[in-house]
Scaffold this motif. Structure first.
Motif, PDB file in Angstrom:
ATOM      1  N   THR A  27       0.388 -40.281  15.258  1.00 17.26           N
ATOM      2  CA  THR A  27      -0.429 -40.868  14.198  1.00 17.26           C
ATOM      3  C   THR A  27       0.442 -41.658  13.225  1.00 17.26           C
ATOM      4  OG1 THR A  27      -2.039 -39.066  14.365  1.00 17.26           O
ATOM      5  CG2 THR A  27      -2.054 -40.369  12.343  1.00 17.26           C
ATOM      6  N   LEU A  28       1.580 -41.100  12.846  1.00 18.16           N
ATOM      7  CA  LEU A  28       2.500 -41.790  11.948  1.00 18.16           C
ATOM      8  C   LEU A  28       3.029 -43.069  12.596  1.00 18.16           C
ATOM      9  CD1 LEU A  28       4.551 -38.805  10.483  1.00 18.16           C
ATOM     10  CD2 LEU A  28       2.970 -40.278   9.225  1.00 18.16           C
ATOM     11  N   SER A  29       3.386 -42.972  13.871  1.00 17.12           N
ATOM     12  CA  SER A  29       3.895 -44.136  14.595  1.00 17.12           C
ATOM     13  C   SER A  29       2.838 -45.229  14.680  1.00 17.12           C
ATOM     14  CB  SER A  29       4.342 -43.714  16.000  1.00 17.12           C
ATOM     15  OG  SER A  29       4.727 -44.833  16.753  1.00 17.12           O
ATOM     16  N   ASP A  30       1.592 -44.828  14.948  1.00 19.62           N
ATOM     17  CA  ASP A  30       0.490 -45.798  15.001  1.00 19.62           C
ATOM     18  C   ASP A  30       0.333 -46.516  13.663  1.00 19.62           C
ATOM     19  OD1 ASP A  30      -0.014 -45.110  17.582  1.00 19.62           O
ATOM     20  OD2 ASP A  30      -1.864 -44.004  17.187  1.00 19.62           O
ATOM     21  N   THR A  31       0.414 -45.754  12.586  1.00 19.55           N
ATOM     22  CA  THR A  31       0.247 -46.331  11.254  1.00 19.55           C
ATOM     23  C   THR A  31       1.335 -47.360  10.969  1.00 19.55           C
ATOM     24  OG1 THR A  31      -0.782 -44.313  10.407  1.00 19.55           O
ATOM     25  CG2 THR A  31       0.134 -45.826   8.778  1.00 19.55           C
ATOM     26  N   VAL A  32       2.572 -47.012  11.292  1.00 20.21           N
ATOM     27  CA  VAL A  32       3.694 -47.942  11.076  1.00 20.21           C
ATOM     28  C   VAL A  32       3.537 -49.173  11.963  1.00 20.21           C
ATOM     29  CG1 VAL A  32       6.193 -48.238  11.291  1.00 20.21           C
ATOM     30  CG2 VAL A  32       5.263 -46.111  10.362  1.00 20.21           C
ATOM     31  N   TYR A  33       3.181 -48.951  13.218  1.00 19.83           N
ATOM     32  CA  TYR A  33       2.944 -50.054  14.160  1.00 19.83           C
ATOM     33  C   TYR A  33       1.916 -51.041  13.608  1.00 19.83           C
ATOM     34  CZ  TYR A  33       0.486 -52.234  18.130  1.00 19.83           C
ATOM     35  OH  TYR A  33      -0.147 -53.114  18.968  1.00 19.83           O
ATOM     36  N   GLU A  34       0.809 -50.515  13.137  1.00 18.16           N
ATOM     37  CA  GLU A  34      -0.264 -51.379  12.637  1.00 18.16           C
ATOM     38  C   GLU A  34       0.142 -52.119  11.366  1.00 18.16           C
ATOM     39  OE1 GLU A  34      -3.618 -48.766  12.356  1.00 18.16           O
ATOM     40  OE2 GLU A  34      -4.094 -48.955  14.491  1.00 18.16           O
ATOM     41  N   GLN A  35       0.908 -51.480  10.514  1.00 22.28           N
ATOM     42  CA  GLN A  35       1.320 -52.119   9.269  1.00 22.28           C
ATOM     43  C   GLN A  35       2.336 -53.230   9.521  1.00 22.28           C
ATOM     44  OE1 GLN A  35       2.588 -48.955   6.651  1.00 22.28           O
ATOM     45  NE2 GLN A  35       0.490 -48.316   6.197  1.00 22.28           N
ATOM     46  N   ILE A  36       3.260 -52.999  10.453  1.00 21.38           N
ATOM     47  CA  ILE A  36       4.204 -54.063  10.802  1.00 21.38           C
ATOM     48  C   ILE A  36       3.464 -55.214  11.483  1.00 21.38           C
ATOM     49  CG2 ILE A  36       6.225 -54.673  12.197  1.00 21.38           C
ATOM     50  CD1 ILE A  36       7.227 -51.819  11.841  1.00 21.38           C
ATOM     51  N   LEU A  37       2.546 -54.868  12.385  1.00 23.43           N
ATOM     52  CA  LEU A  37       1.768 -55.900  13.071  1.00 23.43           C
ATOM     53  C   LEU A  37       0.987 -56.752  12.076  1.00 23.43           C
ATOM     54  CD1 LEU A  37       0.892 -56.994  15.881  1.00 23.43           C
ATOM     55  CD2 LEU A  37      -1.063 -55.460  15.739  1.00 23.43           C
ATOM     56  N   ALA A  38       0.424 -56.096  11.055  1.00 21.69           N
ATOM     57  CA  ALA A  38      -0.341 -56.820  10.037  1.00 21.69           C
ATOM     58  C   ALA A  38       0.547 -57.819   9.296  1.00 21.69           C
ATOM     59  CB  ALA A  38      -0.969 -55.836   9.056  1.00 21.69           C
ATOM     60  N   LYS A  39       1.779 -57.437   9.015  1.00 25.77           N
ATOM     61  CA  LYS A  39       2.714 -58.340   8.332  1.00 25.77           C
ATOM     62  C   LYS A  39       3.032 -59.550   9.200  1.00 25.77           C
ATOM     63  CE  LYS A  39       5.026 -54.717   5.576  1.00 25.77           C
ATOM     64  NZ  LYS A  39       4.688 -55.265   4.237  1.00 25.77           N
ATOM     65  N   ILE A  40       3.109 -59.339  10.508  1.00 27.47           N
ATOM     66  CA  ILE A  40       3.400 -60.435  11.430  1.00 27.47           C
ATOM     67  C   ILE A  40       2.183 -61.333  11.608  1.00 27.47           C
ATOM     68  CG2 ILE A  40       4.001 -60.976  13.825  1.00 27.47           C
ATOM     69  CD1 ILE A  40       5.653 -58.352  13.828  1.00 27.47           C
ATOM     70  N   VAL A  41       1.011 -60.725  11.779  1.00 21.28           N
ATOM     71  CA  VAL A  41      -0.220 -61.490  11.950  1.00 21.28           C
ATOM     72  C   VAL A  41      -0.495 -62.355  10.719  1.00 21.28           C
ATOM     73  CG1 VAL A  41      -2.736 -61.315  12.143  1.00 21.28           C
ATOM     74  CG2 VAL A  41      -1.273 -59.898  13.595  1.00 21.28           C
ATOM     75  N   VAL A  63       9.118 -42.710   6.966  1.00 19.71           N
ATOM     76  CA  VAL A  63       9.069 -41.993   8.235  1.00 19.71           C
ATOM     77  C   VAL A  63      10.485 -41.886   8.792  1.00 19.71           C
ATOM     78  CG1 VAL A  63       6.735 -42.741   8.769  1.00 19.71           C
ATOM     79  CG2 VAL A  63       8.679 -44.096   9.579  1.00 19.71           C
ATOM     80  N   SER A  64      10.646 -41.010   9.767  1.00 19.42           N
ATOM     81  CA  SER A  64      11.948 -40.857  10.412  1.00 19.42           C
ATOM     82  C   SER A  64      12.214 -42.049  11.327  1.00 19.42           C
ATOM     83  CB  SER A  64      11.982 -39.574  11.233  1.00 19.42           C
ATOM     84  OG  SER A  64      11.084 -39.657  12.324  1.00 19.42           O
ATOM     85  N   ARG A  65      13.466 -42.252  11.671  1.00 20.61           N
ATOM     86  CA  ARG A  65      13.814 -43.369  12.548  1.00 20.61           C
ATOM     87  C   ARG A  65      13.236 -43.200  13.964  1.00 20.61           C
ATOM     88  NH1 ARG A  65      20.004 -45.087  11.428  1.00 20.61           N
ATOM     89  NH2 ARG A  65      19.405 -46.801  12.813  1.00 20.61           N
ATOM     90  N   PRO A  66      13.184 -41.969  14.517  1.00 19.26           N
ATOM     91  CA  PRO A  66      12.533 -41.825  15.830  1.00 19.26           C
ATOM     92  C   PRO A  66      11.070 -42.274  15.815  1.00 19.26           C
ATOM     93  CG  PRO A  66      13.899 -39.916  15.404  1.00 19.26           C
ATOM     94  CD  PRO A  66      13.866 -40.707  14.124  1.00 19.26           C
ATOM     95  N   ILE A  67      10.338 -41.972  14.742  1.00 18.31           N
ATOM     96  CA  ILE A  67       8.940 -42.396  14.641  1.00 18.31           C
ATOM     97  C   ILE A  67       8.866 -43.911  14.508  1.00 18.31           C
ATOM     98  CG2 ILE A  67       6.921 -42.373  13.110  1.00 18.31           C
ATOM     99  CD1 ILE A  67       7.476 -39.403  12.645  1.00 18.31           C
ATOM    100  N   LEU A  68       9.747 -44.487  13.698  1.00 16.66           N
ATOM    101  CA  LEU A  68       9.794 -45.937  13.559  1.00 16.66           C
ATOM    102  C   LEU A  68      10.070 -46.594  14.906  1.00 16.66           C
ATOM    103  CD1 LEU A  68      10.000 -48.573  11.849  1.00 16.66           C
ATOM    104  CD2 LEU A  68      12.454 -48.105  11.704  1.00 16.66           C
ATOM    105  N   ARG A  69      10.988 -46.023  15.671  1.00 13.57           N
ATOM    106  CA  ARG A  69      11.351 -46.616  16.961  1.00 13.57           C
ATOM    107  C   ARG A  69      10.181 -46.609  17.935  1.00 13.57           C
ATOM    108  NH1 ARG A  69      17.160 -43.603  16.845  1.00 13.57           N
ATOM    109  NH2 ARG A  69      18.297 -45.195  15.645  1.00 13.57           N
ATOM    110  N   GLN A  70       9.316 -45.593  17.836  1.00 13.72           N
ATOM    111  CA  GLN A  70       8.112 -45.583  18.677  1.00 13.72           C
ATOM    112  C   GLN A  70       7.238 -46.785  18.358  1.00 13.72           C
ATOM    113  OE1 GLN A  70       5.934 -41.831  18.738  1.00 13.72           O
ATOM    114  NE2 GLN A  70       7.826 -40.701  18.384  1.00 13.72           N
TER     115      GLN A  70
END
Length: 249
Positions: A27-41, A63-70
């Protein structure tokens, strides 16, 4: 006996805790993924632009670096970013801005997984449909394609017709498990179809024609009972839909 029961109970408890941790991390990884994607979009991080370092991103998102890497791994799979050893991660593609309109933050990661799952499930269903379909089922597929063609010509969204086509392919496999699985994720599928067809309507007529041609290729392979071609055509169609969303173009 009691010792065995205690061992089993401890094992089950450990497994449950592990599952909760994995779900929390996802869930944390998804949230980070979506927020970075939003910045790019949005263009906040432009094509060719460099992402902040992993340390900066992990601290910024808390978040931790392993979660960020996901999260970064999924962006790489999407073709949105590319990483260079010793240099960092750069934006390679900018998904269509309309993604954030038709798929609000909170659903984008699930849409991505739905595409992946559909490729696996519906590709196999199409293969079996080519081998097992009846004349009546082929006629139903043709009717749904004709309805999709009408939607294209009249500029209609066509979500219901698109969904019907794919549902008929699954039912033509003569394996009710394909139908059951698709039914269980119906809401996710409809969300993805709404997104892809809305994006297509916002593009040129050629985009709509391309999508329709992909449906026709699936139908043609099932009609001539070419199982491998049907499988490949279905997988290519769903993967192309994913790319049109996440890679842009």
């Amino acid at each position: 006996m009691e010792a065995n029961q205690r061992t089993l109970a401890a094992s089950l408890l450990s497994s449950a805790r592990q599952s909760r941790r994995e779900e929390r991390d996802r869930t944390l990884s998804d949230t980070v993924y979506e927020q970075i994607l939003a910045k790019i979009v949005s263009g906040e991080i432009p094509v060719g632009g460099k992402l902040p370092t992993e340390i900066e991103l992990s601290e910024g998102f808390g978040v931790s670096r392993p979660i960020l890497r996901q999260a970064l791994k999924q962006l790489k799979i999407d073709g949105v970013i590319v990483s260079t050893q010793g240099s960092g991660s750069y934006v390679q593609k900018q998904p269509d801005r309309a993604v954030l309109t038709f798929a609000p933050i909170g659903s984008i990661a699930d849409i991505q997984r739905t595409f992946e799952f559909r490729m696996a499930i519906e590709g196999e269903a199409a293969m079996l449909a080519a081998e097992r379909r009846s004349i009546e089922q082929l006629a139903l597929l043709r009717q749904s394609l004709d309805e999709l063609e009408r939607c294209v010509q009249q500029g209609e969204l066509g979500v219901d017709a698109d969904e019907k086509f794919h549902a008929i392919v699954c039912s033509s496999s003569d394996n009710h498990y394909f139908v059951s699985v698709r039914t269980s994720m119906h809401a996710n599928i409809i969300t993805g179809l709404n997104l892809t067809r809305n994006l297509s309507l916002s593009k040129s007529t050629e985009r709509l024609r391309l999508v329709q041609a992909e449906h026709e290729a699936i139908y043609a392979a099932i009609e001539r009972q070419d199982a491998e071609a049907a499988r490949n055509a279905m997988r290519a169609h769903i993967d192309n839909a994913r790319k049109r969303v996440f890679v842009g173009g």
